[in-house]
Enzyme design. Sequence first.
Site, PDB file in Angstrom:
ATOM      1  N   GLY A   1      43.464  35.991  41.443  1.00  0.00           N
ATOM      2  CA  GLY A   1      42.500  35.643  40.412  1.00  0.00           C
ATOM      3  C   GLY A   1      41.573  34.488  40.737  1.00  0.00           C
ATOM      4  O   GLY A   1      40.828  34.026  39.880  1.00  0.00           O
TER       5      GLY A   1
ATOM      6  N   GLY B   1      39.149  34.625  42.994  1.00  0.00           N
ATOM      7  CA  GLY B   1      37.820  35.116  43.356  1.00  0.00           C
ATOM      8  C   GLY B   1      37.672  35.526  44.805  1.00  0.00           C
ATOM      9  O   GLY B   1      36.553  35.496  45.348  1.00  0.00           O
ATOM     10  N   LYS B   2      38.771  35.929  45.450  1.00  0.00           N
ATOM     11  CA  LYS B   2      38.673  36.363  46.857  1.00  0.00           C
ATOM     12  C   LYS B   2      37.715  37.535  47.000  1.00  0.00           C
ATOM     13  O   LYS B   2      36.877  37.561  47.906  1.00  0.00           O
ATOM     14  CB  LYS B   2      40.056  36.759  47.391  1.00  0.00           C
ATOM     15  CG  LYS B   2      41.046  35.635  47.506  1.00  0.00           C
ATOM     16  CD  LYS B   2      42.302  36.056  48.231  1.00  0.00           C
ATOM     17  CE  LYS B   2      43.084  37.134  47.491  1.00  0.00           C
ATOM     18  NZ  LYS B   2      43.667  36.638  46.234  1.00  0.00           N
ATOM     19  N   THR B   3      37.859  38.525  46.120  1.00  0.00           N
ATOM     20  CA  THR B   3      36.998  39.712  46.221  1.00  0.00           C
ATOM     21  C   THR B   3      35.538  39.349  45.973  1.00  0.00           C
ATOM     22  O   THR B   3      34.646  39.793  46.705  1.00  0.00           O
ATOM     23  CB  THR B   3      37.459  40.790  45.226  1.00  0.00           C
ATOM     24  OG1 THR B   3      38.784  41.213  45.570  1.00  0.00           O
ATOM     25  CG2 THR B   3      36.534  41.994  45.261  1.00  0.00           C
ATOM     26  N   SER B   4      35.280  38.538  44.964  1.00  0.00           N
ATOM     27  CA  SER B   4      33.903  38.117  44.667  1.00  0.00           C
ATOM     28  C   SER B   4      33.278  37.406  45.858  1.00  0.00           C
ATOM     29  O   SER B   4      32.132  37.677  46.247  1.00  0.00           O
ATOM     30  CB  SER B   4      33.881  37.185  43.447  1.00  0.00           C
ATOM     31  OG  SER B   4      34.415  37.815  42.323  1.00  0.00           O
TER      32      SER B   4
ATOM     33  N   ASP C   1      44.047  45.168  49.199  1.00  0.00           N
ATOM     34  CA  ASP C   1      44.682  44.835  47.922  1.00  0.00           C
ATOM     35  C   ASP C   1      44.921  46.129  47.142  1.00  0.00           C
ATOM     36  O   ASP C   1      43.983  46.868  46.867  1.00  0.00           O
ATOM     37  CB  ASP C   1      43.762  43.913  47.120  1.00  0.00           C
ATOM     38  CG  ASP C   1      44.406  43.400  45.838  1.00  0.00           C
ATOM     39  OD1 ASP C   1      45.429  43.977  45.421  1.00  0.00           O
ATOM     40  OD2 ASP C   1      43.883  42.445  45.259  1.00  0.00           O
TER      41      ASP C   1
ATOM     42  N   THR D   1      41.010  41.208  37.256  1.00  0.00           N
ATOM     43  CA  THR D   1      42.060  41.364  38.269  1.00  0.00           C
ATOM     44  C   THR D   1      43.455  41.069  37.731  1.00  0.00           C
ATOM     45  O   THR D   1      44.370  41.882  37.915  1.00  0.00           O
ATOM     46  CB  THR D   1      41.744  40.491  39.499  1.00  0.00           C
ATOM     47  OG1 THR D   1      40.465  40.866  40.018  1.00  0.00           O
ATOM     48  CG2 THR D   1      42.784  40.691  40.583  1.00  0.00           C
TER      49      THR D   1
END
Length: 576
Positions: free
Chosen positions: A19, A21-24, A46, A508
């Site tokens: 949560g 913000g790795k994907t962002s 993931d 997420t």
Amino acid sequence: MKNLIEKIPQFLFFTGKGGVGKTSMSCAISLALAKEGKKVLLISTDPASNLDEVLETKLKSIPTKINGVENLEAMNINPVVAAHEYKEKMVAPFRGVLPQSAIEQMEEQLSGACTVEIAGFNEFSKYVGDIDISKNYEHIILDTAPTGHTLRLLKLPSAWNSFIEDNSTGSSCLGAVSGLSHNKKLYENVVENLKNADKTLLILVSRAEELSLIEASKASHELANQGIKNQHLIINGVFRANDEDEIAKSFEKKSKKALENLDEIISNLAKTTIGFYPNGAVGLEALNNIIDNITPKEYSDVKEQLQNSLKTILEDIYSWDSLIEDFENDKNGLIMTMGKGGVGKTTIASNIALELAKRGHKIVLSTTDPASHLEYVSKTNENLTIEKIDPKIETQKHVDEVIALNEGKISNEDMALLKEELSAPCIEEIAVFKAFAKTVSKAKNSFVVLDTAPTGHTLLLLDASQAYHKEVLKNKNDALEEDLIELLPRIKDEKYTKILLVTLPEATPTHEAKDLQEDLKRAGIKPYAWVINRSFALTNSSNNLLCQKALNEIKYIKEIKESLSFKTLIKAWDKN
């Protein structure tokens, strides 16, 4: 962010708590590189990936062109699916050839989180270790880095031996990697590329929060010990108050305090700070705003919209007092908090334990999470006992027991192999499992509040029980045997055990908790309630950006309340 982009080598790996913000961040950097004319491949490993949503493109398990973006491709590797396929690939050739007992042993050794990690590693390895593939891209970006656990496992010499022969001396997770020997050179190339600072940069993503930064520091230290020393820290979602709203000022103060107290490990890393975006980073427009450092817009009437939404969404919300009274009515039992890392499981578990202790009940508060912080919990109440299942202590205890059990009974060669297997990272999970079973048994006569480890660890403890049951029983401890036999029945007993799924009102954490609930249901375990933690919707803030954030939370609160949970609690973001 532009200064960071100028220094990125071919391979880029992201890691951090759930949560943060790795994907962002991985999507924003991938898009920025592609806009500069670089050929980029973004890969997620993931199982709860939302790359499709963020990039507005339906992705597959092969590189897929992103709609409206030149030079950018992305793909989702689902490690759970990959693990199932990998397991079957390893076992299928031996069905009908080996005895059923040998097949069952193979399947057992290929169960659990080790295989999921290795299968995910196996899938992306060709993009990092095979030059004939990697040469097609100037940058290859991994949304989730391999853990120190995986890298340690691949270094063990026994990982490359056959696991078919009977091994009755100790416990090992080496079966997960033993099927990889035909690609040994490929994995060696991957590990070497990871260690090469000219080829790889590790990006640690954190919020400007104390526990998130502690987790980033631990990951930095562990991966540096595995040889990945070229690291960069992104601090995401840094909020700055632009009015005199009390909640806004408290939020900014908390962030500043966390950033002023960075430990030595991460304070020396190069850093990039990303501002606060109340509506997240979904869609190409939002990603471009992050890349260009555009200040979020303020919207009129957002406070009124929020208040109107809350009138209906808060109907039939379960109260904290009702929850505590329900626990009290049972006189004793196990209360478990579960969910994605960073959602506040420790805080919720501690609050429950303290409240029950204040009401005169004997309470054991414990955790299986090595990253947990129970030390801040007040110890002044005589009814409250605080314990911690320390992985290092439990592991050493388990290793000593297994070696003592086999001393003088096996050859020197087998003992040497056993000791190596006992150094495998999965041994820690086995050791923790034993302590976990013992703690659960205490709920027969008192309340036990158990702050569990993040989702993957918890599922490993629950789903792999049969494998661990067999391994642990090699110690022939009758009392422990009873605890293990009764463990799953106790957890499935809705009177004995009440599981609280803790989440944040964000995409997420909510969707990972949803996946966890489905996994628990398949195991015959029904969560008692959901706790939506740290909600700005309940703070009564008047700050425009925080009201936007709160309004964005409503859709996740609604999804949980209407589709996922039988009982829903909401805890407001705490300014203290």
